[in-house]
Design an enzyme around this catalytic site. Structure first.
Site, PDB file in Angstrom:
ATOM      1  N   LYS A  66     -13.120  14.464 -27.116  1.00 58.28           N
ATOM      2  CA  LYS A  66     -12.396  13.262 -27.744  1.00 58.28           C
ATOM      3  C   LYS A  66     -11.917  12.902 -27.336  1.00 58.28           C
ATOM      4  O   LYS A  66     -11.423  11.883 -28.197  1.00 58.28           O
ATOM      5  CB  LYS A  66     -11.733  14.439 -29.149  1.00 58.28           C
ATOM      6  CG  LYS A  66     -12.749  15.095 -30.187  1.00 58.28           C
ATOM      7  CD  LYS A  66     -11.816  16.208 -31.216  1.00 58.28           C
ATOM      8  CE  LYS A  66     -13.529  16.819 -31.950  1.00 58.28           C
ATOM      9  NZ  LYS A  66     -12.555  17.388 -33.075  1.00 58.28           N
ATOM     10  N   ARG A 155       2.438  28.706 -29.706  1.00 59.89           N
ATOM     11  CA  ARG A 155       2.475  29.609 -28.139  1.00 59.89           C
ATOM     12  C   ARG A 155       3.319  28.930 -27.086  1.00 59.89           C
ATOM     13  O   ARG A 155       4.359  28.933 -26.566  1.00 59.89           O
ATOM     14  CB  ARG A 155       1.310  30.026 -27.640  1.00 59.89           C
ATOM     15  CG  ARG A 155       0.669  30.830 -26.894  1.00 59.89           C
ATOM     16  CD  ARG A 155      -0.069  31.239 -26.091  1.00 59.89           C
ATOM     17  NE  ARG A 155      -0.887  30.110 -25.666  1.00 59.89           N
ATOM     18  CZ  ARG A 155      -1.781  30.301 -24.756  1.00 59.89           C
ATOM     19  NH1 ARG A 155      -2.273  31.484 -25.275  1.00 59.89           N
ATOM     20  NH2 ARG A 155      -2.978  29.161 -24.314  1.00 59.89           N
TER      21      ARG A 155
HETATM   22  P1  ATR Z   1      -8.237  21.457 -29.869  1.00 59.64           P
HETATM   23  O1  ATR Z   1      -8.207  20.148 -29.411  1.00 59.64           O
HETATM   24  O2  ATR Z   1      -9.444  22.030 -30.327  1.00 59.64           O
HETATM   25  O3  ATR Z   1      -7.398  22.172 -31.502  1.00 59.64           O
HETATM   26  P2  ATR Z   1      -6.794  22.700 -27.809  1.00 59.64           P
HETATM   27  O4  ATR Z   1      -5.896  21.437 -27.400  1.00 59.64           O
HETATM   28  O5  ATR Z   1      -6.805  23.344 -25.838  1.00 59.64           O
HETATM   29  O6  ATR Z   1      -7.531  22.840 -28.699  1.00 59.64           O
HETATM   30  O7  ATR Z   1      -5.782  23.172 -28.603  1.00 59.64           O
HETATM   31  C1  ATR Z   1      -5.501  24.997 -28.384  1.00 59.64           C
HETATM   32  C2  ATR Z   1      -4.295  25.694 -29.325  1.00 59.64           C
HETATM   33  O8  ATR Z   1      -4.450  26.525 -29.211  1.00 59.64           O
HETATM   34  C3  ATR Z   1      -3.192  25.812 -29.029  1.00 59.64           C
HETATM   35  O9  ATR Z   1      -2.360  25.319 -30.017  1.00 59.64           O
HETATM   36  C4  ATR Z   1      -3.294  26.776 -27.947  1.00 59.64           C
HETATM   37  O10 ATR Z   1      -1.910  27.206 -27.947  1.00 59.64           O
HETATM   38  P3  ATR Z   1      -1.247  26.421 -26.192  1.00 59.64           P
HETATM   39  O11 ATR Z   1      -0.853  24.899 -26.545  1.00 59.64           O
HETATM   40  O12 ATR Z   1       0.036  27.837 -26.280  1.00 59.64           O
HETATM   41  O13 ATR Z   1      -2.227  26.229 -25.698  1.00 59.64           O
HETATM   42  C5  ATR Z   1      -3.501  27.402 -29.267  1.00 59.64           C
HETATM   43  N1  ATR Z   1      -4.425  29.170 -28.290  1.00 59.64           N
HETATM   44  C6  ATR Z   1      -5.385  29.044 -27.634  1.00 59.64           C
HETATM   45  N2  ATR Z   1      -5.322  29.697 -26.636  1.00 59.64           N
HETATM   46  C7  ATR Z   1      -4.265  30.932 -27.567  1.00 59.64           C
HETATM   47  C8  ATR Z   1      -3.831  32.465 -27.353  1.00 59.64           C
HETATM   48  N3  ATR Z   1      -4.429  33.126 -26.895  1.00 59.64           N
HETATM   49  N4  ATR Z   1      -2.594  32.725 -28.393  1.00 59.64           N
HETATM   50  C9  ATR Z   1      -2.338  32.236 -28.824  1.00 59.64           C
HETATM   51  N5  ATR Z   1      -2.674  30.154 -29.266  1.00 59.64           N
HETATM   52  C10 ATR Z   1      -3.554  29.860 -28.238  1.00 59.64           C
END
Ligand code: ATR
EC number: 1.1.1.25
Length: 275
Positions: A66, A155
């Protein structure tokens, strides 16, 4: 005219977009097709050149491209520019222009399910869980309605600060901080991909302090009833499923490509394979 549409991403084989767009094409009486392009990052630029040469009318972009698609395009509309994220590309004469329909897709799914909510947004407290690309799109779309609160818990709290930079009605929380104050929210939106893996029993936060008056929404659409929504259901909250967001973001893409609205078509239940 025979429309040529498609989806670029990796992986894409699980995508529901062909079902939805082929349904739009058929029910709008248009000829055309919607193809899946599973492309490795090293091949992305070559694929976009190929699609240009083949005069594709439009395509969707999904993870993980994206942002990476942006330098390969000729321009962005205002929202895609602000978000620095593109999920829809349209060929306009010889140019490829990027758009983002994720946020408006979410908004429309909310409007359809809970019409009065959008009418009274200025009195509503909203919480986003997650601060990735999906959260960003939803955040900026909801912000235009000036909600009483538009908070983010993530997180990694710094990523949440990056999104809500400057909006006075936004606060940022860690996931553990927000668990205790869930009852003050009218709408809670789970925007991360937690729950997407089969047998994923992980919960982003506990819903112990959830009020039954709250609308709980998960943008994960498979399974339809995620663990998160299941717990909200047990607590008798109001639910908003992720598949309707997918439908409405697709509807907006289709409108951009064809200049025709699909408003009259009813969203169907993908899981039941109705069409
Ligand atoms: P997208 O563009 O699809 O939203 P991304 O930019 O990778 O994907 O964002 C993923 C989101 O899921 C983020 O908010 C991530 O938290 P972090 O910013 O701390 O990485 C969250 N996320 C993914 N795995 C997680 C987990 N196991 N526990 C809590 N939050 C998680």
């Amino acid at each position: 005219m025979v429309y040529q549409f498609g989806l670029i991403g990796h992986p894409v084989s699980q995508s529901k977009s062909p079902i939805i767009h082929n349904y739009f094409l058929k029910n709008m009486g248009f000829n055309g097709q919607y193809n899946l392009y599973d492309v490795l990052e090293s091949q992305l630029s070559k694929k976009v050149i190929e699609l240009r040469e083949n005069n594709i009318d439009g395509f969707n972009v999904t993870v993980p491209y994206k942002e990476k698609i942006i330098p390969l395009l000729d321009g962005l509309d205002e929202k895609a520019e602000k978000l620095q994220s593109v999920n829809t590309v349209k060929r306009e004469k010889e140019k490829l222009i990027g758009y983002n329909t994720d946020g408006v897709g979410y908004l429309e799914s909310l409007r359809q399910a809970y019409p009065s909510f959008i009418k009274h947004t200025s009195k509503k407290n909203i919480l986003l869980l997650g601060a990735g690309g999906a959260a960003r799109g939803i955040y900026y779309t909801l912000q235009e309605f000036r909600p009483a609160r538009l908070d983010i818990a993530n997180r990694t709290v710094n990523r949440a600060y990056d999104i809500c930079d400057g909006y006075q009605n936004s606060s940022v929380y860690s996931l553990s901080e927000v668990e205790g104050c869930l009852s003050k929210y009218d709408l809670i939106i789970q925007t991360t991909n937690i729950g997407m893996e089969p047998d994923d029993k992980k919960q982003i936060i506990s819903l112990k302090y959830l009020s039954s008056a709250t609308i709980v929404s998960d943008i994960v659409y498979k399974p339809k009833l995620t663990q998160f929504l299941n717990e909200a259901k047990q607590r008798k909250a109001n639910l908003l499923f992720g598949d309707t967001m997918l439908w409405y973001q697709a509807a907006k893409s289709f409108e951009i490509w064809t200049n025709h609205s699909v408003d009259g078509l009813e969203p169907f239940e993908f899981e039941k394979g109705v069409i």
